[in-house]
Scaffold this motif. Structure first.
Motif, mmCIF file in Angstrom:
data_model
loop_
_atom_site.group_PDB
_atom_site.id
_atom_site.type_symbol
_atom_site.label_atom_id
_atom_site.label_comp_id
_atom_site.label_asym_id
_atom_site.label_seq_id
_atom_site.Cartn_x
_atom_site.Cartn_y
_atom_site.Cartn_z
ATOM 1 N N ASN A 246 21.982 -54.843 -31.106
ATOM 2 C CA ASN A 246 22.261 -56.114 -30.418
ATOM 3 C C ASN A 246 21.753 -57.316 -31.211
ATOM 4 O O ASN A 246 22.342 -58.397 -31.151
ATOM 5 N N LEU A 247 20.668 -57.127 -31.970
ATOM 6 C CA LEU A 247 20.195 -58.220 -32.838
ATOM 7 C C LEU A 247 21.203 -58.458 -33.965
ATOM 8 O O LEU A 247 21.495 -59.603 -34.330
ATOM 9 N N LEU A 248 21.755 -57.359 -34.496
ATOM 10 C CA LEU A 248 22.780 -57.494 -35.548
ATOM 11 C C LEU A 248 24.019 -58.200 -34.992
ATOM 12 O O LEU A 248 24.556 -59.115 -35.615
ATOM 13 N N LYS A 249 24.430 -57.795 -33.781
ATOM 14 C CA LYS A 249 25.597 -58.429 -33.146
ATOM 15 C C LYS A 249 25.357 -59.913 -32.945
ATOM 16 O O LYS A 249 26.281 -60.722 -32.977
ATOM 17 N N GLY A 250 24.086 -60.264 -32.701
ATOM 18 C CA GLY A 250 23.718 -61.673 -32.491
ATOM 19 C C GLY A 250 23.647 -62.457 -33.794
ATOM 20 O O GLY A 250 23.301 -63.641 -33.787
ATOM 21 N N GLY A 251 23.948 -61.807 -34.911
ATOM 22 C CA GLY A 251 24.041 -62.519 -36.185
ATOM 23 C C GLY A 251 22.762 -62.502 -37.009
ATOM 24 O O GLY A 251 22.687 -63.186 -38.037
ATOM 25 N N HIS A 252 21.755 -61.748 -36.592
ATOM 26 C CA HIS A 252 20.502 -61.713 -37.349
ATOM 27 C C HIS A 252 20.563 -60.679 -38.477
ATOM 28 O O HIS A 252 21.339 -59.723 -38.416
ATOM 29 N N ILE A 253 19.725 -60.925 -39.475
ATOM 30 C CA ILE A 253 19.616 -59.968 -40.583
ATOM 31 C C ILE A 253 18.523 -58.974 -40.206
ATOM 32 O O ILE A 253 17.377 -59.378 -39.973
ATOM 33 N N VAL A 254 18.882 -57.714 -40.104
ATOM 34 C CA VAL A 254 17.906 -56.714 -39.650
ATOM 35 C C VAL A 254 17.594 -55.734 -40.770
ATOM 36 O O VAL A 254 18.499 -55.100 -41.330
ATOM 37 N N ARG A 255 16.306 -55.659 -41.094
ATOM 38 C CA ARG A 255 15.855 -54.632 -42.028
ATOM 39 C C ARG A 255 15.081 -53.597 -41.208
ATOM 40 O O ARG A 255 14.113 -53.947 -40.514
ATOM 41 N N ALA A 256 15.543 -52.349 -41.253
ATOM 42 C CA ALA A 256 15.048 -51.360 -40.298
ATOM 43 C C ALA A 256 14.249 -50.265 -40.988
ATOM 44 O O ALA A 256 14.479 -49.943 -42.158
ATOM 45 N N PHE A 257 13.292 -49.719 -40.205
ATOM 46 C CA PHE A 257 12.564 -48.546 -40.697
ATOM 47 C C PHE A 257 12.330 -47.562 -39.559
ATOM 48 O O PHE A 257 12.023 -47.947 -38.424
ATOM 49 N N ASP A 258 12.513 -46.284 -39.883
ATOM 50 C CA ASP A 258 12.184 -45.199 -38.957
ATOM 51 C C ASP A 258 11.789 -44.004 -39.819
ATOM 52 O O ASP A 258 12.258 -43.876 -40.961
ATOM 53 N N VAL A 259 10.925 -43.151 -39.284
ATOM 54 C CA VAL A 259 10.549 -41.957 -40.059
ATOM 55 C C VAL A 259 11.698 -40.951 -40.128
ATOM 56 O O VAL A 259 11.662 -40.037 -40.947
ATOM 57 N N ARG A 260 12.721 -41.130 -39.308
ATOM 58 C CA ARG A 260 13.878 -40.217 -39.349
ATOM 59 C C ARG A 260 14.985 -40.841 -40.212
ATOM 60 O O ARG A 260 15.578 -41.851 -39.818
ATOM 61 N N PRO A 261 15.281 -40.234 -41.358
ATOM 62 C CA PRO A 261 16.320 -40.794 -42.230
ATOM 63 C C PRO A 261 17.664 -40.930 -41.519
ATOM 64 O O PRO A 261 18.402 -41.880 -41.750
ATOM 65 N N GLU A 262 17.972 -39.987 -40.597
ATOM 66 C CA GLU A 262 19.295 -40.043 -39.940
ATOM 67 C C GLU A 262 19.417 -41.289 -39.057
ATOM 68 O O GLU A 262 20.515 -41.830 -38.883
ATOM 69 N N ALA A 263 18.296 -41.766 -38.517
ATOM 70 C CA ALA A 263 18.337 -42.987 -37.698
ATOM 71 C C ALA A 263 18.696 -44.183 -38.581
ATOM 72 O O ALA A 263 19.438 -45.078 -38.169
ATOM 73 N N LEU A 264 18.190 -44.181 -39.801
ATOM 74 C CA LEU A 264 18.485 -45.276 -40.732
ATOM 75 C C LEU A 264 19.946 -45.224 -41.174
ATOM 76 O O LEU A 264 20.622 -46.260 -41.254
ATOM 77 N N GLU A 265 20.437 -44.007 -41.425
ATOM 78 C CA GLU A 265 21.851 -43.858 -41.822
ATOM 79 C C GLU A 265 22.746 -44.432 -40.735
ATOM 80 O O GLU A 265 23.729 -45.119 -41.008
ATOM 81 N N SER A 266 22.408 -44.142 -39.480
ATOM 82 C CA SER A 266 23.238 -44.578 -38.363
ATOM 83 C C SER A 266 23.271 -46.112 -38.256
ATOM 84 O O SER A 266 24.331 -46.710 -38.121
#
Ligand code: NAD
Length: 296
Positions: A19-39
């Motif tokens: 929803n932050l991305l949809k709102g036009g923000h630049i999102v840099r994401a991190f999670d310990v699960r690589p598949e979450a980042l791929e998604s």
């Protein structure tokens, strides 16, 4: 458009980041699960390889992690985001964590003038998807106002609960009620079924009574919280009615863990002379046990 770090892309975090991305923000994401980042990359988020990497240059850092241990680790562990924060960065911790952990994390950040608000969420996973979460915010007025445009993309109700840590405290209070009521609801519907009633019919009936409307809607504001303990329904009768239910439950062998504890509370209220007071006066008995000042 802001640069936002988002750490923790689980059931709640992934749709919030989206929803932050949809709102036009630049999102840099991190999670310990690589598949979450791929998604989340499919929605144009940038995948970072550490919390510090996600927070590099970010104006806001969101965390949506399981508990205080993970939030602390993401902030202060190896390659934690605290090292990427400046005085201009605002941490928005939306996880549900112990208030003492919030206090510790906020205190540690404050030693180097880094700021945070605690903003745990109420409601369900589908509300994270729809952008209709409820935020319980602890922090300064100015930090909340700074965060508000982002929170508005994720939720439709923001409640300022006080200084840092009060959002976490509100969330614990809220969850005590919702998680305990879940068990009481299960006990109640088990009794309905064992009594030969249709469960959906039982729900239809109870949605229209205090059972389903809830005491915060149906009784407390007009009774004990207004200083009115003249009985609408007296403690002696609540004690009797709960006894009838427990007797029936014993016959059906259905569990009454919370019901049995509630009956003891009514008994204590009776023995302290409250039998003929309104049933909401049980609150006065429990406050007294807790050593709180008598209410005015
Ligand atoms: P989840 O387990 O689905 O998500 C947690 C995410 O954090 C996972 O993707 C996990 O891989 C990641 N993670 C764990 N440790 C990490 C670390 N050290 N660094 C980076 N990422 C890490 O949980 P959830 O349901 O999204 O809940 C998150 C928080 O929100 C919890 O505190 C929960 O109590 C609260 N909450 C959940 C709901 C709900 O309905 N699910 C509702 C309100 C609040």
């Amino acid at each position: 458009m802001s640069k936002v770090a988002f750490i923790g892309l689980g059931v709640m975090g992934e749709p919030m980041a989206r929803n932050l991305l949809k709102g036009g923000h630049i999102v840099r994401a991190f999670d310990v699960r690589p598949e979450a980042l791929e998604s989340i990359k499919k929605d144009n988020a940038i995948a970072a390889d550490s919390p510090a990497g996600a927070a590099n240059d970010a104006e806001f850092i969101f965390t949506m992690l399981p508990s205080g241990k993970e939030v602390y680790q993401a902030a202060f562990g190896d390659e934690g985001f605290a090292q990427s924060m400046s005085e201009k960065t605002l941490l928005i911790d939306t996880s549900t964590i112990l208030p003492a952990d919030t206090d510790e994390i906020a205190g540690k950040l404050a030693t180097t003038k880094r700021r945070m608000i605690d903003a745990p969420v109420g409601r369900l996973a589908r509300n994270a998807v729809e952008g209709t979460l409820l935020f319980m915010v602890g922090g300064s007025e100015s930090d909340l106002e700074h965060a508000r445009p982002l929170l508005d993309l994720l939720g439709d109700k923001i409640v300022h609960c006080g200084s840092v840590g009060m959002g976490s405290r509100m969330k614990i209070v809220n969850n005590y009620q919702s998680t305990s009521l879940n068990v009481l609801t299960a006990e109640t519907l088990t009794l309905a079924e064992a009594s030969g009633l249709d469960v959906n019919l039982a729900i239809e009936v109870m949605r229209e009574t205090t059972a389903g409307r809830g005491h915060m809607n149906a009784t407390y504001p007009d009774q004990v919280l207004s200083g009115n303990i003249k009985p609408g329904f007296m403690i002696d009768l609540a004690h009797k009615d709960l006894g009838l239910a427990l007797e029936t439950m014993a016959k059906h062998h259905t569990p009454a863990f919370l019901g049995a504890a509630a009956r003891q509370s009514y008994s204590i209220a009776q023995s302290s002379g409250q039998g003929r007071n309104d049933w909401t006066a049980i609150y006065l008995t429990l406050r007294k046990i807790a050593g709180l000042e008598p209410s005015k």
